[in-house]
Design a protein around this motif. Structure first.
Motif, mmCIF file in Angstrom:
data_model
loop_
_atom_site.group_PDB
_atom_site.id
_atom_site.type_symbol
_atom_site.label_atom_id
_atom_site.label_comp_id
_atom_site.label_asym_id
_atom_site.label_seq_id
_atom_site.Cartn_x
_atom_site.Cartn_y
_atom_site.Cartn_z
ATOM 1 N N LEU B 19 29.455 15.473 13.679
ATOM 2 C CA LEU B 19 30.882 15.639 13.432
ATOM 3 C C LEU B 19 31.433 16.898 14.097
ATOM 4 C CD1 LEU B 19 33.254 14.664 11.548
ATOM 5 C CD2 LEU B 19 32.278 16.112 9.788
ATOM 6 N N LEU B 20 30.582 17.897 14.286
ATOM 7 C CA LEU B 20 31.070 19.213 14.706
ATOM 8 C C LEU B 20 30.978 19.433 16.209
ATOM 9 C CD1 LEU B 20 29.434 21.351 11.869
ATOM 10 C CD2 LEU B 20 31.517 19.993 11.821
ATOM 11 N N THR B 21 30.444 18.447 16.936
ATOM 12 C CA THR B 21 30.173 18.680 18.355
ATOM 13 C C THR B 21 31.119 17.944 19.288
ATOM 14 O OG1 THR B 21 28.544 16.930 18.169
ATOM 15 C CG2 THR B 21 27.741 19.191 18.054
ATOM 16 N N THR B 106 21.445 9.922 3.438
ATOM 17 C CA THR B 106 21.727 11.345 3.184
ATOM 18 C C THR B 106 21.188 12.209 4.321
ATOM 19 O OG1 THR B 106 19.830 11.322 1.674
ATOM 20 C CG2 THR B 106 22.013 11.263 0.682
ATOM 21 N N ASP B 107 20.062 11.811 4.911
ATOM 22 C CA ASP B 107 19.563 12.525 6.097
ATOM 23 C C ASP B 107 20.600 12.484 7.224
ATOM 24 O OD1 ASP B 107 17.178 13.013 4.798
ATOM 25 O OD2 ASP B 107 15.984 11.604 5.986
ATOM 26 N N LEU B 109 23.866 12.025 7.002
ATOM 27 C CA LEU B 109 25.043 12.847 6.681
ATOM 28 C C LEU B 109 24.728 14.326 6.876
ATOM 29 C CD1 LEU B 109 26.449 11.121 3.477
ATOM 30 C CD2 LEU B 109 27.152 10.785 5.848
ATOM 31 N N ALA B 110 23.539 14.744 6.429
ATOM 32 C CA ALA B 110 23.152 16.154 6.608
ATOM 33 C C ALA B 110 23.125 16.496 8.089
ATOM 34 C CB ALA B 110 21.794 16.414 5.947
ATOM 35 N N LEU B 113 26.661 16.795 9.570
ATOM 36 C CA LEU B 113 27.386 17.997 9.140
ATOM 37 C C LEU B 113 26.739 19.286 9.628
ATOM 38 C CD1 LEU B 113 28.107 16.817 5.519
ATOM 39 C CD2 LEU B 113 29.862 17.428 7.182
ATOM 40 N N ALA B 114 25.525 19.191 10.142
ATOM 41 C CA ALA B 114 24.805 20.408 10.533
ATOM 42 C C ALA B 114 25.386 20.967 11.820
ATOM 43 C CB ALA B 114 23.323 20.097 10.715
ATOM 44 N N ARG B 115 25.413 22.289 11.891
ATOM 45 C CA ARG B 115 25.886 22.947 13.100
ATOM 46 C C ARG B 115 24.826 22.827 14.192
ATOM 47 N NH1 ARG B 115 27.480 29.013 12.159
ATOM 48 N NH2 ARG B 115 27.727 28.150 10.075
ATOM 49 N N LEU B 121 29.527 31.081 15.234
ATOM 50 C CA LEU B 121 30.654 30.966 14.320
ATOM 51 C C LEU B 121 31.938 31.183 15.096
ATOM 52 C CD1 LEU B 121 29.337 33.071 11.332
ATOM 53 C CD2 LEU B 121 30.067 30.705 11.186
#
Lengths: 133, 133
Positions: B19-21, B106-107, B109-110, B113-115, B121
């Protein structure tokens, strides 16, 4: 969600390794559910991924709105919910508002969902003691 | 959510780090939002944590219901939503239904969400090029 609530969520996460290791109490579940609920919408997920993945770390709201078929007020409402959940922060500079990820929250969620080191996969079809046959 | 949809979600997660990339497309966001929406309720989070943390890997529905002030049909409805989201599975044996975590979800999703490793930051208050002052 207030800064105080975010702090409490952080403390809970430090004290209790995660969602998968012990039953959540009602307060922990209520706090966490707010954040997951904020993620439970496709437009908000797309907004969060656009903000999080932007080189430079922040995005002008003027660059977010054109990617969606919904109105500017609807986008602003979704951004407000992400902000209330502690997932993003915003800053007004001149004409525009700029949004950035708060990675502490996504880090916490990733940690809460992560399997504890060494935890085996549940065995499929395992018979518990005393189960009716 | 069908097994085929779960498979697509798994493929997306393997192809796209998270999600963050990179910005999610509409289909990815719609699939993921279903799962986060299932987590966006305090009773469902407590149910999931009770199931996930149970020694032996599964829980009889008869051991879940007494922990809540809501009715058995309400608990069953929440469990159905968790199952439809691919977070738990169930098996009927004799009188009772037994629930277990599907840690693959759950793996995922983790991981989503992991950076990404090495991602810094965001810098607070950073001025983007061309921002109005």
């Amino acid at each position: 969600m207030s800064n105080q609530e975010l702090e409490v969520l952080g403390q809970d996460q430090e004290c209790c390794p995660g969602l998968l290791t012990a039953p959540l109490d009602e307060d922990q579940a209520a706090e966490l559910a707010k954040v997951f609920k904020a993620l439970g919408d496709p437009v908000r997920l797309r907004l969060l991924s656009m903000i999080a993945s932007r080189a430079g770390g922040e995005v002008c709201v003027c660059d977010l709105t054109p990617a969606f078929d919904v109105s500017q007020p609807t986008i602003s409402h979704h951004l407000k919910l992400l902000k209330q959940a502690g997932l993003i922060d915003s800053e007004r500079r001149g004409t525009w508002v700029y949004y950035r990820l708060l990675p502490q929250m996504t880090d916490r969620l990733a940690g809460i969902l992560a399997r504890p080191a060494g935890q085996p996969l549940p065995q499929i079809g395992q018979e518990p003691a005393g189960a009716p046959s």
